[in-house]
Design an enzyme around this catalytic site. Sequence first.
Site, mmCIF file in Angstrom:
data_model
loop_
_atom_site.group_PDB
_atom_site.id
_atom_site.type_symbol
_atom_site.label_atom_id
_atom_site.label_comp_id
_atom_site.label_asym_id
_atom_site.label_seq_id
_atom_site.Cartn_x
_atom_site.Cartn_y
_atom_site.Cartn_z
ATOM 1 C CE LYS A 123 27.643 -8.218 -88.926
ATOM 2 N NZ LYS A 123 27.876 -9.864 -87.964
ATOM 3 C CE1 TYR A 143 10.985 17.351 -73.680
ATOM 4 C CE2 TYR A 143 12.973 15.938 -74.402
ATOM 5 C CZ TYR A 143 11.604 17.270 -74.352
ATOM 6 O OH TYR A 143 11.533 17.862 -75.688
HETATM 7 C C1 LIG Z 1 29.259 -10.619 -88.059
HETATM 8 C C2 LIG Z 1 29.544 -11.450 -87.763
HETATM 9 C C3 LIG Z 1 30.650 -11.675 -88.486
HETATM 10 C C4 LIG Z 1 31.493 -10.273 -87.036
HETATM 11 O O1 LIG Z 1 31.532 -10.886 -85.892
HETATM 12 P P1 LIG Z 1 32.348 -10.257 -84.170
HETATM 13 O O2 LIG Z 1 31.734 -10.746 -82.839
HETATM 14 O O3 LIG Z 1 31.878 -7.989 -84.620
HETATM 15 O O4 LIG Z 1 33.519 -10.268 -84.688
HETATM 16 C C5 LIG Z 1 31.592 -12.784 -88.270
HETATM 17 N N1 LIG Z 1 30.359 -13.562 -89.551
HETATM 18 C C6 LIG Z 1 29.292 -13.383 -89.115
HETATM 19 C C7 LIG Z 1 29.095 -15.095 -90.089
HETATM 20 C C8 LIG Z 1 28.888 -12.344 -88.794
HETATM 21 O O5 LIG Z 1 27.426 -12.423 -88.613
#
Ligand SMILES: *Cc1c(COP(=O)(O)O)cnc(C)c1O
Length: 352
Positions: free
Chosen positions: A34, A244
């Site tokens: 993702k 800044y």
């Molecule tokens: C993002 C996510 C994962 C992966 O988790 P990590 O901690 O990055 O390994 C697995 N399952 C779900 C439902 C997620 O939202």
Amino acid sequence: MGNRRLLVDLDALAANYGVFVAAAGGRAVAAVVKANGYGAGADAAALRLQHAGCRSFFVATVDEALSLRKALGPDPEIFALEGPEAASADALAGSAITPVLNHPGQRQLWRRKQGLPAAVHVDSGMGRLGFDTDVDIADFDGMPLSLLMTHLACADEPAHPQNAIQLRRFAAVVARFPGIRTSIGNSAGCLTEAARQGDLGRPGIGLFGGNPFIDRPNPCRPVAALQGRVLQVKTLPAGASVGYGASCVLERPASVAVVALGYADGVSRHLSGRGSLFLGGGRRPILGRVSMDMTVVDVTGVDGVKPGDWAECFGAQLPIDEAALDADTMAYTLLTGVGARVPREYGPLNAH
Ligand SMILES: *Cc1c(COP(=O)(O)O)cnc(C)c1O
């Protein structure tokens, strides 16, 4: 030539996948890609993982799922964690995406797609998406279920009592869904007890080189390096200010390097005046505030730093989990925060 890049080592990604496969003891391991593959580029990452034997992928949104289907072709299964909405159900069905159903409304919606498979997400204690633990298989009458999943809130702390509580609640649900494949562990979960209880692992962060655990050594190799070139090197006198707000006033003369990496590229503004970039063989303290396109570091006494040199915010030279600690955050936000304008370049991390 560009002044900034995110180097992505796809061989390291594949090696990290191997870490999870080895830990799975024969069970299947999916990949969570993702948020544009944790910033690394979802298509390139998923193709490499597919080549390494991965047959199941998870993304968050429908758009991510559709785009991944185009990249990977028809073979692998692709799960969309957010599930269907009225406007997206046809597109999901048309691209053979398996939606994760998170609540009764989505179940009703998907039921209209007569006979298409779905995954069911149970909220066993994360308090986020998912059906209550009283969910029953009869509610999914006529719908082929390809997966029953849950998500652990504390997998990164294996000894946390919440893990056992969630596993026990989920086991009770699994008992009511006989014969349905199960999925429990994220990266941390895959490397601990939870792994031995689910059929399909769902690692994400570990694949991309972040440490899945809070207080254990990182079993995974770095995959991504955020780098920017030195634009200018100069000497500033005592009393000069940097950046800044003139928040940094030099107590003594300093050599400074202006690096082409700012918060728009993914350098957290929380690093202002406290973090470092790796440059010229070591960590150079950040002077003053990180700005949108640039960060200034102190290279006093460091020989040979010159315009065109690459400085690193995180990568093989400055571990991402240490950079994250300096910025009061975690590897997840550094990876997914890499700016859209930073080109992703695929190759070994120390390329010069
Ligand atoms: C993002 C996510 C994962 C992966 O988790 P990590 O901690 O990055 O390994 C697995 N399952 C779900 C439902 C997620 O939202």
